[in-house]
Design a protein around this motif. Structure first.
Motif, PDB file in Angstrom:
ATOM      1  N   LEU A   1       0.857  -1.006   0.006  1.00 13.89           N
ATOM      2  CA  LEU A   1      -0.021  -0.135  -0.048  1.00 13.89           C
ATOM      3  C   LEU A   1       1.054   1.164   0.058  1.00 13.89           C
ATOM      4  O   LEU A   1       1.706   1.362   0.754  1.00 13.89           O
ATOM      5  CB  LEU A   1      -0.836   0.079   1.460  1.00 13.89           C
ATOM      6  CG  LEU A   1      -2.246  -0.728   1.278  1.00 13.89           C
ATOM      7  CD1 LEU A   1      -2.860  -0.524   2.558  1.00 13.89           C
ATOM      8  CD2 LEU A   1      -3.164  -0.059   0.364  1.00 13.89           C
ATOM      9  N   GLY A   2       0.727   2.075  -1.026  1.00 13.59           N
ATOM     10  CA  GLY A   2       1.873   3.194  -1.130  1.00 13.59           C
ATOM     11  C   GLY A   2       3.270   2.626  -1.082  1.00 13.59           C
ATOM     12  O   GLY A   2       3.429   1.718  -1.754  1.00 13.59           O
ATOM     13  N   ARG A   3       3.935   3.234  -0.255  1.00  8.67           N
ATOM     14  CA  ARG A   3       5.393   2.636  -0.308  1.00  8.67           C
ATOM     15  C   ARG A   3       5.636   1.848   0.920  1.00  8.67           C
ATOM     16  O   ARG A   3       6.811   1.284   1.383  1.00  8.67           O
ATOM     17  CB  ARG A   3       6.356   4.030   0.165  1.00  8.67           C
ATOM     18  CG  ARG A   3       6.253   5.066  -0.962  1.00  8.67           C
ATOM     19  CD  ARG A   3       7.010   4.641  -2.159  1.00  8.67           C
ATOM     20  NE  ARG A   3       8.478   4.756  -1.965  1.00  8.67           N
ATOM     21  CZ  ARG A   3       9.246   4.458  -3.021  1.00  8.67           C
ATOM     22  NH1 ARG A   3       8.675   4.284  -4.338  1.00  8.67           N
ATOM     23  NH2 ARG A   3      10.775   4.518  -3.192  1.00  8.67           N
ATOM     24  N   ARG A   4       4.577   1.408   1.610  1.00 15.78           N
ATOM     25  CA  ARG A   4       4.793   0.182   2.609  1.00 15.78           C
ATOM     26  C   ARG A   4       4.468  -0.794   2.072  1.00 15.78           C
ATOM     27  O   ARG A   4       3.267  -1.364   1.145  1.00 15.78           O
ATOM     28  CB  ARG A   4       3.680   0.544   3.670  1.00 15.78           C
ATOM     29  CG  ARG A   4       4.071   1.949   4.308  1.00 15.78           C
ATOM     30  CD  ARG A   4       4.912   1.789   5.813  1.00 15.78           C
ATOM     31  NE  ARG A   4       5.261   2.951   6.269  1.00 15.78           N
ATOM     32  CZ  ARG A   4       5.681   3.402   7.395  1.00 15.78           C
ATOM     33  NH1 ARG A   4       5.388   2.404   8.394  1.00 15.78           N
ATOM     34  NH2 ARG A   4       6.301   4.307   7.815  1.00 15.78           N
ATOM     35  N   ALA A   5       5.185  -2.194   2.425  1.00 20.43           N
ATOM     36  CA  ALA A   5       4.647  -3.422   2.391  1.00 20.43           C
ATOM     37  C   ALA A   5       4.553  -4.258   3.827  1.00 20.43           C
ATOM     38  O   ALA A   5       4.825  -3.883   4.644  1.00 20.43           O
ATOM     39  CB  ALA A   5       6.116  -4.293   1.873  1.00 20.43           C
ATOM     40  N   VAL A   6       3.276  -5.148   3.661  1.00 22.54           N
ATOM     41  CA  VAL A   6       2.979  -5.871   4.954  1.00 22.54           C
ATOM     42  C   VAL A   6       3.346  -7.262   4.574  1.00 22.54           C
ATOM     43  O   VAL A   6       2.914  -7.876   3.495  1.00 22.54           O
ATOM     44  CB  VAL A   6       1.693  -5.677   5.229  1.00 22.54           C
ATOM     45  CG1 VAL A   6       1.338  -6.481   6.507  1.00 22.54           C
ATOM     46  CG2 VAL A   6       1.318  -4.038   5.426  1.00 22.54           C
ATOM     47  N   LEU A   7       4.244  -7.890   5.229  1.00 21.38           N
ATOM     48  CA  LEU A   7       4.580  -9.353   4.915  1.00 21.38           C
ATOM     49  C   LEU A   7       4.355 -10.232   6.436  1.00 21.38           C
ATOM     50  O   LEU A   7       4.532  -9.887   7.356  1.00 21.38           O
ATOM     51  CB  LEU A   7       6.229  -9.285   5.181  1.00 21.38           C
ATOM     52  CG  LEU A   7       6.824  -8.259   3.874  1.00 21.38           C
ATOM     53  CD1 LEU A   7       7.861  -7.711   4.439  1.00 21.38           C
ATOM     54  CD2 LEU A   7       7.154  -9.195   2.693  1.00 21.38           C
TER      55      LEU A   7
ATOM     56  N   GLU B   1      -1.155   6.946 -12.620  1.00 18.95           N
ATOM     57  CA  GLU B   1      -0.220   6.256 -11.770  1.00 18.95           C
ATOM     58  C   GLU B   1       0.149   7.715 -10.560  1.00 18.95           C
ATOM     59  O   GLU B   1       0.337   7.497  -9.341  1.00 18.95           O
ATOM     60  CB  GLU B   1       0.678   5.532 -12.085  1.00 18.95           C
ATOM     61  CG  GLU B   1       0.094   4.030 -12.557  1.00 18.95           C
ATOM     62  CD  GLU B   1       1.407   3.071 -12.617  1.00 18.95           C
ATOM     63  OE1 GLU B   1       2.499   3.181 -12.370  1.00 18.95           O
ATOM     64  OE2 GLU B   1       1.105   1.904 -13.400  1.00 18.95           O
ATOM     65  N   GLU B   2       0.444   8.755 -11.327  1.00 16.86           N
ATOM     66  CA  GLU B   2       1.327   9.811 -10.634  1.00 16.86           C
ATOM     67  C   GLU B   2       0.476  10.325  -9.555  1.00 16.86           C
ATOM     68  O   GLU B   2       0.723  10.951  -8.642  1.00 16.86           O
ATOM     69  CB  GLU B   2       1.670  10.863 -11.410  1.00 16.86           C
ATOM     70  CG  GLU B   2       2.941  10.547 -12.390  1.00 16.86           C
ATOM     71  CD  GLU B   2       4.167  10.245 -11.621  1.00 16.86           C
ATOM     72  OE1 GLU B   2       4.648  10.861 -10.341  1.00 16.86           O
ATOM     73  OE2 GLU B   2       4.835   9.244 -11.685  1.00 16.86           O
ATOM     74  N   HIS B   3      -0.948  10.266  -9.696  1.00 15.31           N
ATOM     75  CA  HIS B   3      -1.979  10.688  -8.674  1.00 15.31           C
ATOM     76  C   HIS B   3      -1.722  10.086  -7.321  1.00 15.31           C
ATOM     77  O   HIS B   3      -2.027  10.333  -6.085  1.00 15.31           O
ATOM     78  CB  HIS B   3      -3.585  10.163  -9.161  1.00 15.31           C
ATOM     79  CG  HIS B   3      -4.314  11.079  -8.510  1.00 15.31           C
ATOM     80  ND1 HIS B   3      -4.725  12.609  -8.374  1.00 15.31           N
ATOM     81  CD2 HIS B   3      -5.569  10.635  -7.672  1.00 15.31           C
ATOM     82  CE1 HIS B   3      -5.595  12.644  -7.588  1.00 15.31           C
ATOM     83  NE2 HIS B   3      -6.045  11.860  -7.237  1.00 15.31           N
ATOM     84  N   TYR B   4      -1.064   8.710  -7.305  1.00 16.15           N
ATOM     85  CA  TYR B   4      -0.927   8.248  -6.036  1.00 16.15           C
ATOM     86  C   TYR B   4       0.621   8.475  -5.436  1.00 16.15           C
ATOM     87  O   TYR B   4       0.760   7.933  -4.183  1.00 16.15           O
ATOM     88  CB  TYR B   4      -0.743   6.354  -6.267  1.00 16.15           C
ATOM     89  CG  TYR B   4      -1.924   5.933  -6.773  1.00 16.15           C
ATOM     90  CD1 TYR B   4      -2.920   5.507  -5.826  1.00 16.15           C
ATOM     91  CD2 TYR B   4      -2.380   5.496  -8.028  1.00 16.15           C
ATOM     92  CE1 TYR B   4      -4.269   4.853  -6.194  1.00 16.15           C
ATOM     93  CE2 TYR B   4      -3.375   5.124  -8.528  1.00 16.15           C
ATOM     94  CZ  TYR B   4      -4.334   4.556  -7.616  1.00 16.15           C
ATOM     95  OH  TYR B   4      -5.553   4.101  -7.987  1.00 16.15           O
TER      96      TYR B   4
END
Ligand SMILES: Cc1cc2nc3c(=O)[nH]c(=O)nc-3n(C[C@H](O)[C@H](O)[C@H](O)COP(=O)(O)O)c2cc1C
Length: 224
Positions: free
Chosen positions: A49-55, A219-222
């Motif tokens: 999600l965004g620049r975050r990963a959940v593992l 994509e740049e909107h994100y």
């Protein structure tokens, strides 16, 4: 591109599956061993999600021990061309003391996962664990939080069996062959062929099915 409306199933039946692995991308996760070498763990419980990963990571894996001691990692995304390498890492652990559950399932200790898998190590840019040269996408990241899974109203279990590791991506590398023509920072999804693990079996993606309404957002909107 064609699409067909699915038929409504005549009737659904309740079942009680032991696993709920309905299909997620395979990642070879690099973490730093105590001796400074890189451990590789095949895993597929991951989302971004965004620049975050959940593992989602087994708490008793060598990877979990490594990430608690040194919060840096690389997510080396596996393509369908890498299936045989990934399969060579299955049923291995970087832990010398293989747990009874893993031993009974056929797991063995593998101190050098790159050698076991026949993969090539490459230095990273922003983190210490090394990248997998054969992987077309590398996401370098730092751990921001480690959440024990299974928390209830009475709080987290004393010894959780699984962890949700939250990591912030610090650098993205891609094989230039995956670039969307005319865009410096975009991936062409028609060229990216992720390896998918579904109920312990390997799959790829089919062709694109139909135009997506979500894709009307630039994509740049994100970007934040
Ligand atoms: C394709 C594949 C996907 C896997 N996905 C996960 C996962 O999402 N989470 C997890 O904890 N283990 C997963 N495993 C099992 C780990 O690879 C296994 O626990 C391994 O022993 C961990 O390595 P380590 O002890 O060296 O860290 C997966 C294995 C394979 C082959």
């Amino acid at each position: 591109m064609t699409t067909t409306a699915p038929d409504v199933a005549a009737e659904h039946v309740p079942i009680d599956p032991a696993i709920l692995y309905f299909g997620t991308p395979v990642v070879l996760l690099s973490s730093l061993n105590p001796d400074g070498s890189t451990n590789l763990m095949p895993m597929s419980s991951v989302f971004w999600l965004g620049r975050r990963a959940v593992l989602g990571i087994g708490a008793r894996s060598q990877t979990a021990t490594n990430l608690r001691a040194h919060g840096e990692l690389v997510m080396n995304l596996a393509s369908t061309a890498m299936t045989h390498h990934v399969d060579r890492l299955a049923l291995t652990t970087g832990r010398r003391d293989v747990s009874p559950w893993k031993a009974s399932a056929g797991y063995v200790y593998a101190p050098d996962k790159f050698a076991t898998a026949g993969l090539t190590a490459r230095e990273s840019g922003t983190v210490a664990p090394r990248r997998v040269a054969e992987s077309p996408v590398h996401l370098e990241a730092v751990v921001r939080a480690i959440h024990p899974l299974g928390s209830g109203p009475e709080g987290p279990p004393a010894a959780p069996s699984q962890l949700a590791v939250e990591a912030e991506v610090t650098r993205v590398w891609i094989d230039p062959a995956l670039r969307l023509a005319g865009h410096a920072n975009r991936v062409d999804p028609d060229r990216w062929r992720p390896l998918i693990m579904s109920f312990q079996q390997f799959y790829g993606l089919g062709e694109r099915l139909r135009p997506s309404r979500l894709a009307t957002i630039d994509e740049e909107h994100y970007r934040r």
